[in-house]
Enzyme design. Structure first.
Site, PDB file in Angstrom:
ATOM      1  N   GLN A  97       0.843  -1.191   0.000  1.00 47.83           N
ATOM      2  CA  GLN A  97       0.000   0.000   0.000  1.00 47.83           C
ATOM      3  C   GLN A  97       0.884   1.249   0.000  1.00 47.83           C
ATOM      4  O   GLN A  97       0.397   2.361  -0.100  1.00 47.83           O
ATOM      5  CB  GLN A  97      -0.907   0.034   1.234  1.00 47.83           C
ATOM      6  CG  GLN A  97      -1.843  -1.162   1.337  1.00 47.83           C
ATOM      7  CD  GLN A  97      -2.525  -1.215   2.681  1.00 47.83           C
ATOM      8  OE1 GLN A  97      -3.608  -0.652   2.868  1.00 47.83           O
ATOM      9  NE2 GLN A  97      -1.906  -1.895   3.649  1.00 47.83           N
ATOM     10  N   ASN A  98       2.180   1.048   0.156  1.00 48.04           N
ATOM     11  CA  ASN A  98       3.102   2.167   0.280  1.00 48.04           C
ATOM     12  C   ASN A  98       3.437   2.745  -1.098  1.00 48.04           C
ATOM     13  O   ASN A  98       3.446   2.024  -2.096  1.00 48.04           O
ATOM     14  CB  ASN A  98       4.381   1.731   1.010  1.00 48.04           C
ATOM     15  CG  ASN A  98       4.066   1.242   2.414  1.00 48.04           C
ATOM     16  OD1 ASN A  98       3.025   1.602   2.979  1.00 48.04           O
ATOM     17  ND2 ASN A  98       4.923   0.411   2.980  1.00 48.04           N
ATOM     18  N   VAL A  99       3.715   4.027  -1.120  1.00 51.58           N
ATOM     19  CA  VAL A  99       3.929   4.735  -2.395  1.00 51.58           C
ATOM     20  C   VAL A  99       5.369   5.235  -2.510  1.00 51.58           C
ATOM     21  O   VAL A  99       5.692   5.996  -3.426  1.00 51.58           O
ATOM     22  CB  VAL A  99       2.935   5.930  -2.501  1.00 51.58           C
ATOM     23  CG1 VAL A  99       1.497   5.424  -2.550  1.00 51.58           C
ATOM     24  CG2 VAL A  99       3.119   6.922  -1.347  1.00 51.58           C
ATOM     25  N   HIS A 123      -1.539   1.291  -4.290  1.00 48.43           N
ATOM     26  CA  HIS A 123      -1.951   2.698  -4.161  1.00 48.43           C
ATOM     27  C   HIS A 123      -1.093   3.624  -5.004  1.00 48.43           C
ATOM     28  O   HIS A 123      -1.039   4.824  -4.750  1.00 48.43           O
ATOM     29  CB  HIS A 123      -1.923   3.130  -2.680  1.00 48.43           C
ATOM     30  CG  HIS A 123      -2.974   2.426  -1.875  1.00 48.43           C
ATOM     31  ND1 HIS A 123      -2.994   2.451  -0.506  1.00 48.43           N
ATOM     32  CD2 HIS A 123      -4.028   1.645  -2.236  1.00 48.43           C
ATOM     33  CE1 HIS A 123      -4.031   1.741  -0.065  1.00 48.43           C
ATOM     34  NE2 HIS A 123      -4.663   1.239  -1.096  1.00 48.43           N
ATOM     35  N   CYS A 151       1.205  20.102 -22.175  1.00 48.19           N
ATOM     36  CA  CYS A 151      -0.072  20.377 -22.856  1.00 48.19           C
ATOM     37  C   CYS A 151      -0.842  21.477 -22.135  1.00 48.19           C
ATOM     38  O   CYS A 151      -1.920  21.885 -22.553  1.00 48.19           O
ATOM     39  CB  CYS A 151      -0.925  19.097 -22.907  1.00 48.19           C
ATOM     40  SG  CYS A 151      -1.788  18.719 -21.358  1.00 48.19           S
ATOM     41  N   VAL A 157       2.964  -3.503  15.660  1.00 43.43           N
ATOM     42  CA  VAL A 157       3.311  -3.115  17.039  1.00 43.43           C
ATOM     43  C   VAL A 157       2.071  -3.037  17.924  1.00 43.43           C
ATOM     44  O   VAL A 157       2.167  -2.904  19.143  1.00 43.43           O
ATOM     45  CB  VAL A 157       4.064  -1.759  17.065  1.00 43.43           C
ATOM     46  CG1 VAL A 157       5.445  -1.908  16.441  1.00 43.43           C
ATOM     47  CG2 VAL A 157       3.258  -0.681  16.350  1.00 43.43           C
TER      48      VAL A 157
HETATM   49  N1  APR Z   1       6.511  -2.114  12.629  1.00 42.44           N
HETATM   50  C1  APR Z   1       5.314  -2.722  12.389  1.00 42.44           C
HETATM   51  N2  APR Z   1       4.129  -2.061  12.383  1.00 42.44           N
HETATM   52  C2  APR Z   1       4.172  -0.734  12.638  1.00 42.44           C
HETATM   53  C3  APR Z   1       5.372  -0.032  12.904  1.00 42.44           C
HETATM   54  C4  APR Z   1       6.576  -0.785  12.895  1.00 42.44           C
HETATM   55  N3  APR Z   1       7.771  -0.209  13.131  1.00 42.44           N
HETATM   56  N4  APR Z   1       5.059   1.285  13.122  1.00 42.44           N
HETATM   57  C5  APR Z   1       3.723   1.393  12.988  1.00 42.44           C
HETATM   58  N5  APR Z   1       3.183   0.189  12.706  1.00 42.44           N
HETATM   59  C6  APR Z   1       1.798  -0.138  12.416  1.00 42.44           C
HETATM   60  C7  APR Z   1       0.752   0.662  13.167  1.00 42.44           C
HETATM   61  O1  APR Z   1       0.440   0.013  14.395  1.00 42.44           O
HETATM   62  C8  APR Z   1      -0.426   0.586  12.177  1.00 42.44           C
HETATM   63  O2  APR Z   1      -1.201  -0.580  12.409  1.00 42.44           O
HETATM   64  O3  APR Z   1       1.615   0.188  11.059  1.00 42.44           O
HETATM   65  C9  APR Z   1       0.252   0.472  10.815  1.00 42.44           C
HETATM   66  C10 APR Z   1       0.160   1.737   9.992  1.00 42.44           C
HETATM   67  O4  APR Z   1      -1.212   1.964   9.728  1.00 42.44           O
HETATM   68  P1  APR Z   1      -1.639   3.214   8.834  1.00 42.44           P
HETATM   69  O5  APR Z   1      -0.932   4.424   9.310  1.00 42.44           O
HETATM   70  O6  APR Z   1      -3.128   3.202   8.773  1.00 42.44           O
HETATM   71  O7  APR Z   1      -1.041   2.854   7.385  1.00 42.44           O
HETATM   72  P2  APR Z   1      -1.627   1.845   6.318  1.00 42.44           P
HETATM   73  O8  APR Z   1      -2.252   0.661   6.962  1.00 42.44           O
HETATM   74  O9  APR Z   1      -0.535   1.591   5.354  1.00 42.44           O
HETATM   75  O10 APR Z   1      -2.765   2.754   5.617  1.00 42.44           O
HETATM   76  C11 APR Z   1      -3.385   2.207   4.476  1.00 42.44           C
HETATM   77  O11 APR Z   1      -4.491   4.327   4.108  1.00 42.44           O
HETATM   78  O12 APR Z   1      -4.270   6.605   4.229  1.00 42.44           O
HETATM   79  C12 APR Z   1      -4.332   5.535   3.362  1.00 42.44           C
HETATM   80  O13 APR Z   1      -3.364   5.376   1.224  1.00 42.44           O
HETATM   81  C13 APR Z   1      -3.044   5.419   2.579  1.00 42.44           C
HETATM   82  O14 APR Z   1      -1.856   3.415   1.921  1.00 42.44           O
HETATM   83  C14 APR Z   1      -2.460   4.086   3.021  1.00 42.44           C
HETATM   84  C15 APR Z   1      -3.681   3.327   3.515  1.00 42.44           C
END
Ligand code: APR
Length: 252
Positions: A103-105, A121, A151, A215
């Site tokens: 999901q990371n960009v 994404h 353009c 975590v």
């Molecule tokens: N190791 C493992 N997990 C971690 C760490 C770490 N060092 N640090 C944070 N986390 C966990 C948090 O507990 C949380 O559950 O990573 C998760 C991050 O969640 P979000 O911030 O919601 O990110 P994500 O799940 O990727 O969001 C999905 O939402 O906003 C949109 O497009 C955006 O791709 C993104 C999508």
């Protein structure tokens, strides 16, 4: 922190024909890129998604939206892959077949050397003209906000905004791989944004074992066969080191 990896999980990985890893912002957190929903310093703790990450926000204020994305892109430009990214490269080499759905960009998986990456994404590293559709990689700092296409159209980051459809091919591949895998990892994702969050359910419905690395608990925690609580940058290296069959100990 010593991460003990359950033997059953190691055996499941050694015998798996196909492993899928879904990654979220938590995997890049240890590279210094804020996650989205961390209570204090997540992107969405400081800004409102509807003000920045929607087509309506871009139509309303393209300069602010593109300036914010450029700021994030410059943050990504300084970020390096962390041990979690590198361990996922090792996982690709130690399991028969691995598909990495992110999901990371930020493209840190590719920078670490992961080969088989599905970008659900999109990516901050490519920008697209909203008029002619021309999309190209952008590695230099942007100066004009919003940036203009030759353009005359406005250019936007090639990421998926709230309310937008995910790239068709990437989504089809993600559903296919989730349905076909034997082990599904959900790593560093809050599992609250659909359709990405549905992939773990698709995998389980097709008989895959579910592993969560995070975590803190998420909506997937109660469904997981194994919950490895800890930072991805610690748990994943421990997992791939333990995966090495005892007779082939190699420095990781
Ligand atoms: N190791 C493992 N997990 C971690 C760490 C770490 N060092 N640090 C944070 N986390 C966990 C948090 O507990 C949380 O559950 O990573 C998760 C991050 O969640 P979000 O911030 O919601 O990110 P994500 O799940 O990727 O969001 C999905 O939402 O906003 C949109 O497009 C955006 O791709 C993104 C999508």
């Amino acid at each position: 922190m010593n991460c003990s990896i359950p033997n059953e999980l190691l055996e499941a990985l050694r015998s798996a024909r196909f492993v899928v890893a879904l990654t979220g912002a938590g995997v890049s957190a240890e590279s210094g890129i804020p996650t989205f929903r961390e209570p204090m310093d997540g992107w969405w703790a400081r800004f409102r998604p509807e003000d920045l990450a929607t087509p309506e926000a871009f139509a309303r204020d393209p300069a602010t939206v593109t300036r914010w994305y450029e700021w994030r892109r410059q943050l990504c430009a300084k970020a390096k892959p962390n041990p979690a990214h590198r361990a996922l490269v090792q996982l690709e080499r130690r399991c028969r077949r691995v598909s990495l759905i992110t999901q990371n960009v930020d493209r840190l998986h590719q920078a670490a050397g992961s080969q088989n990456v599905v970008e659900l994404h999109g990516t901050l590293w490519e920008w697209r003209c909203v008029r002619c559709g021309q999309q190209r990689e952008e590695r230099q700092p942007l100066r004009d906000f919003p940036p203009l296409c030759s353009c005359g159209g406005l250019r936007r980051p090639a990421v998926v905004w709230f309310g937008e459809a995910l790239p068709e091919a990437a989504l089809a591949r993600a559903y296919h791989d989730a349905a076909a895998c034997d082990v599904f990892f959900a790593i560093g994702t809050s599992a609250v944004v659909w359709p990405a969050a549905e992939l773990a359910h698709v995998a389980r419905q097709h008989g895959a074992r579910l592993v969560e690395i995070n975590v803190r608990p998420t909506p997937l925690t109660s469904l997981a066969d194994w919950v490895l609580t800890g930072r991805a940058g610690e748990v994943l290296p421990a997992l791939v080191a333990a995966l090495q069959p005892p007779d082939r100990e190699q420095p990781f």
